[in-house]
Design a protein around this motif. Structure first.
Motif: not given
Length: 625
Positions: A296-300, A320-329
């Motif tokens: 819920r609070e992750a930014d990455l 739910q963090d507004e600025g959350v980003r993802f890395i897809g390995l």
């Protein structure tokens, strides 16, 4: 060119026996055996070839009781071997072959290699329609096997012998591709299977198929490393790709080196032992309190080897963090780009090792406070799990307590298998695996009936490992016939059958959307109302299992279950333990949501209330664009 005269069926068998996989320098038979249910469509073709050439070529044939079940067993075998070995399955024309369709879809959805050899109509069209052939008014070349096209990663119909070599080689390419694998279907007309041809000897030479381990591109590594350096609250999602690529050690080193918590999917559970200090447990709709709080609070979010299904993302409400980003390995580009992730297209092990090398010596910006918070979340979650697993009333067992008792007895060197109902969600939360092969839940398709055949497949993959199948009574009634197969093959298997009077998982979901209980419990029809609301239908599951050759034990309370589990542990043969449980005592949700639409209009107040709650949950769902 030297040739050998063989039928098409004989050529298929000889070819399959000569294929090998190679991974990390280990060479082994790619296809050590074939599942077969014979009918007029394949008994004189592939059936004859397997009888004549199979033993000579060290190609084992297993006879199943149900065509769907044999594909489930093959899929489980492939999963347990990390997709480095697989089984072929052959069935007769019409209903026999079409029975494989459901399990074929499951294999493709779960990215598991299985080779399907369905029989087909006569290519020469002489007997037309042949018994069990579908006649279609708009085309003579249509067959029920066309239904395999959308669920297969590779599909071909071999209508002439000359077409076979290309089809076989194409099939092997897909079956050994870590990104594109799944069900592969080669349709074999009944007459063509028995037709002779002069084949080049080269077709049958031993052939090696190397399992690719793609390495990440430098630019993608730079981007991913930069994102990790600047993150404040990163989380790793461990999917099944971590296990398939044998990256559990790399995941441990990467997470431990940077202090990043790891949350689990169904396919990735066991990638780290349950008691690893950075294992925060399952995430998403069936997740636990620790993992869902971290998500819920992750930014990455570093998604490793997962296809990010809706249970993992809690229908896109978990992050739910507004600025959350993802890395897809991920080895599969289609998965690496999900949720607009920055892709890191690579084998999971190679990708993690390369990332760790890029970040070596970098002090992460998250500090001791976050580490303490992660530890507190883990401790609270593990205390919750322990409480749910602890027996409160030995004469009125809950499913969660049965899981705890089974886990305590089969805690080491055993594989737990499940697939459908409420049990997969409970197992994801409550089962405590110590190695990456201790947990085997099919949840990509969540196919009822998978469990018992899968137990056979896992046991064939690793005969020395104890295998425990946990199954509900509803699923058991759908596909129990492979108990006979396990008995015939002398397979050691423990089946824990939880009797809660029907489809209680969907019964619970039904009530959660405001619908009163309807057509989910195993009840007699009420003669007065005409509804399915009478008394429970009594089924003697122990007697049923005993009739199929299993050792059956009825465990109506905690003491009886403890004794039955102790008796089953390490003993030979098929053991079925029947345990009644209280359907009303359920494992709770932990701040999660799953998108199941509720009727928008209804005369029932309970449904209208459920619709209001549904619309409130829907507002939390996010688009990642």
């Amino acid at each position: 060119m030297t040739t050998v005269r063989l039928t098409v069926g004989q050529a298929v068998v000889r070819f399959l026996a000569a294929q090998h996989s190679v991974s990390d320098g280990m060479r082994q038979r790619l296809i050590p055996g074939v599942w077969a249910i014979l009918g007029h469509g394949n008994v004189a073709g592939l059936g004859q070839a397997l009888q004549e050439l199979g033993p000579e070529r060290d190609l084992i044939t297993w006879r199943a009781q149900n065509e769907q079940a044999m594909v489930h067993a093959a899929a489980a075998f492939a999963r347990h071997t990390n997709r480095q070995q697989l089984h072929a399955c052959t069935a007769s024309i019409g209903p026999g072959s079409l029975n494989m369709l459901t399990a074929a879809a499951g294999a493709t959805i779960n990215r598991l290699p299985v080779l399907l050899l369905p029989s087909d109509y006569f290519a020469n069209r002489a007997p037309d329609p042949v018994l069990q052939q579908l006649e279609h008014p708009t085309g003579f070349d249509l067959s029920v096997n066309e239904a395999f096209r959308p669920v297969s990663k590779f599909y071909a119909r071999v209508e002439r012998p000359e077409q076979l070599p290309g089809a076989l080689l194409g099939a092997m390419r897909v079956l050994t591709d870590p990104a594109d694998t799944g069900a592969v279907t080669l349709c074999l007309p009944e007459d063509v299977q028995a037709e002779a041809f002069d084949w080049p000897e080269a077709l049958f030479r031993p052939r090696d198929w190397r399992i690719r381990r793609p390495v990440p591109e430098e630019h993608e590594l730079d981007v991913a490393a930069s994102m990790i350096r600047t993150a404040q609250r990163p989380v790793i999602i461990a999917g099944g790709g971590v296990i398939y690529s044998e990256a559990t050690g790399a995941l441990d080193a990467f997470a431990s080196g940077l202090g990043i918590p790891v949350v689990e999917t169904q396919a990735g559970k066991g990638a780290l032992p349950w008691d690893h200090p950075l294992n925060a447990g399952p995430v998403g709709a069936a997740g636990g309190s620790a993992a869902n709080a971290l998500a819920r609070e992750a930014d990455l979010v570093i998604a490793v080897g997962t296809r990010l299904g809706d249970f993992v993302t809690a229908s896109r409400t978990a992050f739910q963090d507004e600025g959350v980003r993802f890395i897809g390995l991920n080895v599969a580009p289609a998965d690496a780009f999900k949720l607009t992730a920055e892709p890191l297209i690579a084998d999971a092990r190679n990708g993690l090792e390369a990332l760790q090398a890029r970040l070596d010596g970098i002090a992460p910006p998250w500090g001791d406070d976050r580490a303490l918070w992660i530890r507190r979340l883990r401790d609270e979650w593990n205390d919750t799990v322990s409480g749910l697993r602890t027996v409160q009333d030995a004469d009125d067992l809950a499913q969660s307590e049965v899981i705890g008792m089974v886990n305590d007895v089969f805690s080491r060197d055993a594989t737990m298998i499940c697939a459908a109902g409420s049990m997969p969600g409970d197992l994801l939360k409550l089962w405590r695996p110590l190695d990456e092969k201790a947990y085997h839940v099919e949840y990509g398709f969540s196919c009822m009936g998978y469990e018992i055949p899968a137990g056979i497949g896992v046991k064939l993959a690793e005969p020395g490992r104890e295998v425990v199948v946990m199954i509900g009574d509803g699923t058991y009634l759908m596909m129990n016939s492979e108990i006979v197969t396990a008995v015939a093959e002398g397979i050691d298997l423990t089946i824990v059958l939880v009797d809660n009077h029907g489809f209680q998982s969907i019964h619970g979901l039904q009530r959660s959307v405001g619908v009163p209980g309807f057509a989910n419990e195993l009840r007699h029809r009420d003669p007065e109302t005409g509804g399915l609301s009478g008394s429970y239908v009594p089924v003697d599951f122990a007697a049923h299992a005993r009739a199929m050759g299993a050792e059956a034990m009825f465990a109506p309370n905690g003491a009886a279950l403890a004794g039955a589990l102790a008796r089953a542990r390490g003993s030979a043969g098929v053991k079925v333990i029947v345990v009644p449980t209280d359907p009303g005592r359920r494992v709770p949700d932990f701040e999660s949501w799953w998108d199941v639409p509720v009727a928008e209009v209804s005369s029932q107040e309970s449904v209208r209330g459920a619709r209001e709650r549904y619309e409130a949950g829907l507002k939390r769902s996010r688009d990642f664009l």
